[in-house]
Design an enzyme around this catalytic site. Structure first.
Site, PDB file in Angstrom:
ATOM      1  N   GLU A 137      10.852 -31.652 -97.055  1.00 48.09           N
ATOM      2  CA  GLU A 137       9.890 -30.576 -97.334  1.00 48.09           C
ATOM      3  C   GLU A 137       8.470 -31.081 -97.089  1.00 48.09           C
ATOM      4  O   GLU A 137       7.627 -30.375 -96.529  1.00 48.09           O
ATOM      5  CB  GLU A 137      10.038 -30.056 -98.766  1.00 48.09           C
ATOM      6  CG  GLU A 137      11.359 -29.360 -99.029  1.00 48.09           C
ATOM      7  CD  GLU A 137      11.643 -28.222 -98.047  1.00 48.09           C
ATOM      8  OE1 GLU A 137      10.732 -27.425 -97.776  1.00 48.09           O
ATOM      9  OE2 GLU A 137      12.781 -28.135 -97.551  1.00 48.09           O
ATOM     10  N   TRP A 191       1.301 -10.027 -89.917  1.00 56.56           N
ATOM     11  CA  TRP A 191       1.385 -11.231 -90.755  1.00 56.56           C
ATOM     12  C   TRP A 191       0.005 -11.819 -91.052  1.00 56.56           C
ATOM     13  O   TRP A 191      -0.193 -12.465 -92.078  1.00 56.56           O
ATOM     14  CB  TRP A 191       2.272 -12.302 -90.084  1.00 56.56           C
ATOM     15  CG  TRP A 191       1.755 -12.834 -88.769  1.00 56.56           C
ATOM     16  CD1 TRP A 191       2.045 -12.362 -87.523  1.00 56.56           C
ATOM     17  CD2 TRP A 191       0.852 -13.936 -88.566  1.00 56.56           C
ATOM     18  NE1 TRP A 191       1.393 -13.100 -86.561  1.00 56.56           N
ATOM     19  CE2 TRP A 191       0.660 -14.068 -87.166  1.00 56.56           C
ATOM     20  CE3 TRP A 191       0.197 -14.824 -89.407  1.00 56.56           C
ATOM     21  CZ2 TRP A 191      -0.177 -15.046 -86.612  1.00 56.56           C
ATOM     22  CZ3 TRP A 191      -0.633 -15.800 -88.859  1.00 56.56           C
ATOM     23  CH2 TRP A 191      -0.807 -15.901 -87.470  1.00 56.56           C
ATOM     24  N   TRP A 242       7.712 -30.645 -93.669  1.00 57.30           N
ATOM     25  CA  TRP A 242       7.200 -29.350 -93.197  1.00 57.30           C
ATOM     26  C   TRP A 242       5.676 -29.312 -93.262  1.00 57.30           C
ATOM     27  O   TRP A 242       5.015 -28.716 -92.410  1.00 57.30           O
ATOM     28  CB  TRP A 242       7.804 -28.202 -94.015  1.00 57.30           C
ATOM     29  CG  TRP A 242       9.134 -27.769 -93.473  1.00 57.30           C
ATOM     30  CD1 TRP A 242      10.359 -28.137 -93.928  1.00 57.30           C
ATOM     31  CD2 TRP A 242       9.363 -26.894 -92.346  1.00 57.30           C
ATOM     32  NE1 TRP A 242      11.338 -27.545 -93.162  1.00 57.30           N
ATOM     33  CE2 TRP A 242      10.757 -26.779 -92.190  1.00 57.30           C
ATOM     34  CE3 TRP A 242       8.534 -26.206 -91.463  1.00 57.30           C
ATOM     35  CZ2 TRP A 242      11.342 -25.997 -91.189  1.00 57.30           C
ATOM     36  CZ3 TRP A 242       9.107 -25.423 -90.465  1.00 57.30           C
ATOM     37  CH2 TRP A 242      10.486 -25.332 -90.340  1.00 57.30           C
TER      38      TRP A 242
END
Ligand code: FAD
Length: 482
Positions: free
Chosen positions: A281, A365, A284
């Site tokens: 993570e 977005w 990321w």
């Protein structure tokens, strides 16, 4: 070599508001020269993206914490405002500095500011030293076969892991030689914190910014494993590290996290799978940083240009309902209210609310990204747009557009006992679990028994799930036909 010159050296603090593993500070301290520590607020100049409101609040607390840490070393923090290159070059000349040290931030406008500072210092005959530590690996060290940055996470992360451990974190200086005082702005004059109205009560109740708090969070997180790999998707469980705003402002460095996590796994092999997941993570964050280094306009432009023709809808009423947590979908509303109150939202719920905005509501977005930018304490120039593009399907290694999260099923799966929804949407608290995530399916009697009035104290869904899903799929099909 130890220098005994009385000329000071300057350390320019940026998104690295810590004393440990701070290569620039470490080198300045090692030089033996008096040290001037400076933070320049330049987020409204130089093309640097201005911080959102929640991040400004965080910055104020973080600067206070840094100043307190520096005081333990008898040093102070000088605050200045303006274009950083000009401000620092002027300070360097005025204080007769021998050198300026800073840590690089691999983001285009930040790099450009550092380049102009380097130029100005060269002209003035003042030395400068650019250090590294913002990422685990230098963005230009990881290239695909065509020489560009990698766009798919799994091989990217494999490549990072193949490079072995990053450089070990540096220790916190034990002493700093104080430099003669220099004028400083007052932090309060920067008006980083809200006053009227003071909406930051939820942030104060939720967070303790600063390096010491970051270290404590990391230690607590590592001590309470195992459970991360399985539990990280459940928003009502306190399983994840909550380090993101601390990493965002550099109160802790990724390599400190890396080494502490690896050490914990070596001590307790049973938690190794959890630690691997946790580090991926962190990967990321790294991936998004590397993307941003290659695509400076990540917050503005679709990484997949085909999406430039996407038929987004303009619907202010829907956008406002989403922002306020009044969509009629409990898990979405809970997330948006958590965000507004505490400046953060659980990762699973970020994905759900993001999908709802761009798919069910068909809203661009970028509008969601901007709202998050303003309201998240961890609003990160790489991770925020990078994840929004992922959610919208237009990004690198993105979720396919046609995969539309069902907010009811997501709620039922990840908020099984309804604790998360009941906390943030208390007007639904009286509903039984089987109706909590879809109150519109309750009978009038069931609603009345729970004190819920649809269209009264809680909205009806602003879009029907099936119709919204179908509209999103049609829009996507239209895009593919162009
Ligand atoms: P943990 O699970 O403990 O993870 C450890 C660290 O890894 C985090 O602190 C964070 O630095 C990093 N990380 C974890 N997941 C991701 C991810 N998907 N992308 C990038 N880094 C990650 N994260 C931000 O830090 N800033 C943002 O502005 C941001 N915006 C997001 C927007 C959307 C639409 C989505 C879906 C995700 C976003 N994220 C962002 C990623 C993620 O939601 C948060 O990093 C995570 O919720 C932070 O909680 P934690 O620190 O407990 O994470």
């Amino acid at each position: 070599m130890l220098m005994t010159t009385a000329r000071p050296v300057i350390v320019w603090f940026r998104d690295d508001l810590r004393l440990t593993d701070h290569p620039a500070l470490h080198a300045a301290a090692q030089s033996g020269a008096p040290v001037l520590c400076v933070y320049v607020r330049d987020d409204d100049s130089d093309g640097v993206r201005p911080l959102g409101a929640a991040a400004r609040w965080w910055l104020a607390q973080s600067l206070r914490a840094l100043e307190a840490e520096l005081r333990t070393l008898s040093a102070t923090l000088i605050l200045r405002r303006g274009p950083a290159a000009a401000v620092l070059a002027e300070l360097a000349q005025h204080s007769d500095a021998a050198a300026v040290h800073w840590n690089e931030i691999e983001i285009a406008p930040h790099r450009a500011v550092a380049d102009s500072l380097a130029d100005a210092l060269t002209v003035a005959g003042i030395a400068y030293h650019r250090h590294r530590g913002d990422t685990l690996v230098q963005p230009n060290a990881i290239r695909s076969k065509d020489g560009r940055g990698m766009r798919v996470f799994t091989p990217f992360w494999r490549r990072v892991l193949s490079l072995g451990d990053p450089p070990e974190p540096l220790p916190r200086p034990t002493t700093l030689r104080a430099a003669p005082a220099q004028p400083s702005d007052q932090l309060s004059d920067w008006q980083l914190e809200p006053t009227t109205p003071d909406w930051a009560g939820g942030l104060r109740a939720t967070w303790m910014p600063g390096e010491a708090a970051a270290q404590r969070l990391l230690a607590d997180f590592l001590a309470r494993q195992p459970g991360y790999a399985e539990g990280r998707d459940y928003p009502d469980r306190h399983v994840t590290s909550r380090l993101s705003p601390h990493l965002r402002f550099g109160e802790i460095s990724p390599r400190q996290v890396w080494y502490a996590a690896r050490f914990a796994a070596a001590e307790r092999p049973a938690i190794a799978p959890d630690i691997d997941k946790f580090l991926s993570e962190l990967g990321w964050r790294e991936f998004c940083r590397h993307l941003l280094a290659e695509h400076p306009d990540l917050a503005a432009s679709n990484l997949q240009p085909a999406f430039d023709a996407f038929p987004w809808r303009s619907d202010d009423a829907a956008l406002i309902a989403w922002q306020r947590g009044l969509t009629g979908y409990p898990i979405v509303d809970a997330g948006m209210r958590e965000l507004w109150h505490s400046g953060v939202m659980h990762n699973r719920v970020r994905m759900v609310v993001g999908s709802f905005l761009v798919k069910h509501l068909l809203v661009d977005w970028r509008l969601g990204e901007q709202w998050f930018w303003d309201t998240l304490v961890d609003a990160d120039p790489g991770s925020n747009p990078g994840n929004w593009q992922w959610v919208a399907g237009c990004g690198a290694d993105a979720a396919p557009y046609f995969r539309v999260f069902n907010p009811v099923l997501q709620g039922e799966k990840f908020d099984v006992d309804g604790r998360y929804v009941r906390r943030w949407v208390p007007e639904l608290a009286g509903l039984p679990n089987n109706l909590l995530h879809q109150p519109w399916t309750a009978t009038p009697l069931e609603l009345a028994a729970a004190g819920v009035e649809l269209g009264g104290n809680y909205p009806r869904p602003i879009v029907d799930h099936k119709a919204g899903r179908q509209r999103a799929l049609s829009a996507y099909a239209e895009l593919r036909q162009r």
